[in-house]
Design a protein around this motif. Sequence first.
Motif, PDB file in Angstrom:
ATOM      1  N   PRO A   1       0.834  -1.210   0.000  1.00 34.21           N
ATOM      2  CA  PRO A   1       0.000   0.000   0.000  1.00 34.21           C
ATOM      3  C   PRO A   1       0.868   1.260   0.000  1.00 34.21           C
ATOM      4  O   PRO A   1       1.957   1.275   0.593  1.00 34.21           O
ATOM      5  N   PRO A   2       0.403   2.317  -0.653  1.00 37.11           N
ATOM      6  CA  PRO A   2       1.183   3.555  -0.688  1.00 37.11           C
ATOM      7  C   PRO A   2       1.185   4.252   0.669  1.00 37.11           C
ATOM      8  O   PRO A   2       0.311   3.995   1.518  1.00 37.11           O
ATOM      9  N   GLU A   3       2.161   5.120   0.874  1.00 35.47           N
ATOM     10  CA  GLU A   3       2.154   5.941   2.086  1.00 35.47           C
ATOM     11  C   GLU A   3       0.931   6.858   2.065  1.00 35.47           C
ATOM     12  O   GLU A   3       0.458   7.259   1.001  1.00 35.47           O
ATOM     13  N   LEU A   4       0.448   7.176   3.242  1.00 32.81           N
ATOM     14  CA  LEU A   4      -0.687   8.086   3.373  1.00 32.81           C
ATOM     15  C   LEU A   4      -0.157   9.420   3.896  1.00 32.81           C
ATOM     16  O   LEU A   4       0.408   9.484   4.991  1.00 32.81           O
ATOM     17  N   SER A   5      -0.330  10.460   3.114  1.00 29.90           N
ATOM     18  CA  SER A   5       0.196  11.781   3.462  1.00 29.90           C
ATOM     19  C   SER A   5      -0.918  12.669   3.996  1.00 29.90           C
ATOM     20  O   SER A   5      -2.064  12.609   3.529  1.00 29.90           O
ATOM     21  N   PHE A   6      -0.548  13.501   4.941  1.00 30.12           N
ATOM     22  CA  PHE A   6      -1.501  14.417   5.568  1.00 30.12           C
ATOM     23  C   PHE A   6      -1.031  15.856   5.383  1.00 30.12           C
ATOM     24  O   PHE A   6       0.155  16.129   5.160  1.00 30.12           O
ATOM     25  N   CYS A   7      -1.976  16.780   5.494  1.00 25.42           N
ATOM     26  CA  CYS A   7      -1.657  18.190   5.295  1.00 25.42           C
ATOM     27  C   CYS A   7      -2.467  19.048   6.262  1.00 25.42           C
ATOM     28  O   CYS A   7      -3.432  18.601   6.871  1.00 25.42           O
ATOM     29  N   TYR A   8      -2.019  20.299   6.400  1.00 28.50           N
ATOM     30  CA  TYR A   8      -2.822  21.351   7.010  1.00 28.50           C
ATOM     31  C   TYR A   8      -3.484  22.130   5.889  1.00 28.50           C
ATOM     32  O   TYR A   8      -2.900  22.317   4.823  1.00 28.50           O
ATOM     33  N   SER A   9      -4.685  22.652   6.137  1.00 26.03           N
ATOM     34  CA  SER A   9      -5.330  23.473   5.115  1.00 26.03           C
ATOM     35  C   SER A   9      -6.242  24.506   5.765  1.00 26.03           C
ATOM     36  O   SER A   9      -6.874  24.234   6.797  1.00 26.03           O
ATOM     37  N   TRP A  10      -6.253  25.690   5.182  1.00 30.59           N
ATOM     38  CA  TRP A  10      -7.189  26.733   5.603  1.00 30.59           C
ATOM     39  C   TRP A  10      -7.539  27.577   4.379  1.00 30.59           C
ATOM     40  O   TRP A  10      -6.944  27.432   3.321  1.00 30.59           O
ATOM     41  N   ARG A  11      -8.530  28.433   4.512  1.00 28.92           N
ATOM     42  CA  ARG A  11      -9.010  29.209   3.378  1.00 28.92           C
ATOM     43  C   ARG A  11      -8.007  30.276   2.960  1.00 28.92           C
ATOM     44  O   ARG A  11      -7.394  30.934   3.800  1.00 28.92           O
ATOM     45  N   LEU A  12      -7.889  30.467   1.680  1.00 30.34           N
ATOM     46  CA  LEU A  12      -6.985  31.469   1.136  1.00 30.34           C
ATOM     47  C   LEU A  12      -7.399  32.876   1.547  1.00 30.34           C
ATOM     48  O   LEU A  12      -6.558  33.765   1.704  1.00 30.34           O
ATOM     49  N   ASP A  13      -8.705  33.089   1.736  1.00 35.35           N
ATOM     50  CA  ASP A  13      -9.182  34.430   2.088  1.00 35.35           C
ATOM     51  C   ASP A  13      -9.142  34.700   3.594  1.00 35.35           C
ATOM     52  O   ASP A  13      -9.569  35.757   4.041  1.00 35.35           O
ATOM     53  N   ASP A  14      -8.645  33.753   4.368  1.00 32.34           N
ATOM     54  CA  ASP A  14      -8.500  33.959   5.813  1.00 32.34           C
ATOM     55  C   ASP A  14      -7.145  34.611   6.055  1.00 32.34           C
ATOM     56  O   ASP A  14      -6.101  33.958   6.002  1.00 32.34           O
ATOM     57  N   ASP A  15      -7.162  35.935   6.307  1.00 34.06           N
ATOM     58  CA  ASP A  15      -5.901  36.668   6.421  1.00 34.06           C
ATOM     59  C   ASP A  15      -5.359  36.712   7.849  1.00 34.06           C
ATOM     60  O   ASP A  15      -4.390  37.420   8.133  1.00 34.06           O
ATOM     61  N   ARG A  16      -5.957  35.938   8.764  1.00 38.98           N
ATOM     62  CA  ARG A  16      -5.418  35.876  10.122  1.00 38.98           C
ATOM     63  C   ARG A  16      -4.122  35.075  10.135  1.00 38.98           C
ATOM     64  O   ARG A  16      -3.925  34.178   9.317  1.00 38.98           O
ATOM     65  N   ILE A  17      -3.274  35.386  11.105  1.00 40.00           N
ATOM     66  CA  ILE A  17      -2.035  34.620  11.238  1.00 40.00           C
ATOM     67  C   ILE A  17      -2.263  33.355  12.064  1.00 40.00           C
ATOM     68  O   ILE A  17      -1.450  32.426  12.046  1.00 40.00           O
ATOM     69  N   LEU A  18      -3.399  33.272  12.769  1.00 40.59           N
ATOM     70  CA  LEU A  18      -3.645  32.162  13.687  1.00 40.59           C
ATOM     71  C   LEU A  18      -3.596  30.787  13.013  1.00 40.59           C
ATOM     72  O   LEU A  18      -2.989  29.860  13.570  1.00 40.59           O
ATOM     73  N   PRO A  19      -4.226  30.577  11.837  1.00 44.70           N
ATOM     74  CA  PRO A  19      -4.121  29.233  11.228  1.00 44.70           C
ATOM     75  C   PRO A  19      -2.681  28.798  11.004  1.00 44.70           C
ATOM     76  O   PRO A  19      -2.320  27.649  11.269  1.00 44.70           O
ATOM     77  N   ARG A  20      -1.839  29.710  10.535  1.00 38.96           N
ATOM     78  CA  ARG A  20      -0.437  29.348  10.291  1.00 38.96           C
ATOM     79  C   ARG A  20       0.294  29.095  11.611  1.00 38.96           C
ATOM     80  O   ARG A  20       1.132  28.189  11.696  1.00 38.96           O
ATOM     81  N   LEU A  21       0.008  29.876  12.652  1.00 33.31           N
ATOM     82  CA  LEU A  21       0.659  29.655  13.948  1.00 33.31           C
ATOM     83  C   LEU A  21       0.317  28.275  14.503  1.00 33.31           C
ATOM     84  O   LEU A  21       1.189  27.551  14.984  1.00 33.31           O
TER      85      LEU A  21
END
Length: 295
Positions: A261-281
């Motif tokens: 079976p292939p590796e299973l990769s995960f990511c973080y994601s948030w909306r492009l129009d969310d200009d807060r720094i909190l999602p990235r922090l």
Amino acid sequence: MRIRNLATFVKVAHLGSFHAASQQLHASQPAISARIAALEEELGVKLFQRDKSGTRITARGAQLLPYAEKLLAISQEMREQVSEDKPERGTFRVGIADTLAYLWLSPLLQLWQSNHPLLSFELTNDVTPTLTHQLQQHQIDLALMVANETLAPDLVVEPLCSYPQCWVAAPSLVGQQQHLTLDTLATFPILSFPRDTHPWHYLQQLFSKCEEPPVVHTCSAVAGLLMMAEQGLGVTFLPEPLVKKPLEQGRLVMIKTEETPPELSFCYSWRLDDDRILPRLLAESGRSIIDVSLA
């Protein structure tokens, strides 16, 4: 263009007096005059007319005023957004794939609570298609989910981690058969994550090569899949960290096939129009925990 000079210009324009501006800004009147002169020289225009009757803003000064006010507001907002001294308040909604919740929810939440003690977290477990939809519909603010090259362009997507996967089953189900062909594997019930998830699509592609497709039972919860597998209700493939302890304790055995079976990769994601720094922090602090564990 210095923000201080713009702020001085706005203050003089609102008060109509260099002297009054110097008192409110706690600066000498010559300092106020020097700031205005520097701004006028930089712009190449006269901003105020001063005579015996007082201080009047010029037409060019009046034209500049709304732009200066906007720049000052943006400057203030920028400082507030990046300030480490400003505690984040309110509610932040996080959607998390069940695999990551099973492995990491407790240490992630502990870290986020420590870094943002005034923030309330609303946590949702679900599959990636649902989390993607919830992000786009503004129902959640951040998703930790399976990486997918077809994720929508209106989302920010950053890599998080990836895990190798393996086939496992209860010894009572497969006995000593720990190396199976795909056709033999297809004779057992298969336990999988729900329809339209990445693992489900992999199963469709994998067993399309078999003469008879297997019976597939789906469950969105990792705990449910593990329980059913340990009770001998079917064969499943899962990320290796999920099955490490059951394998060590003999509740499950690993099965090898001609196709890993292939590796299973995960990511973080948030909306492009969310200009807060909190999602990235939150993303960066969460990644720091997982990176250490994978090192």
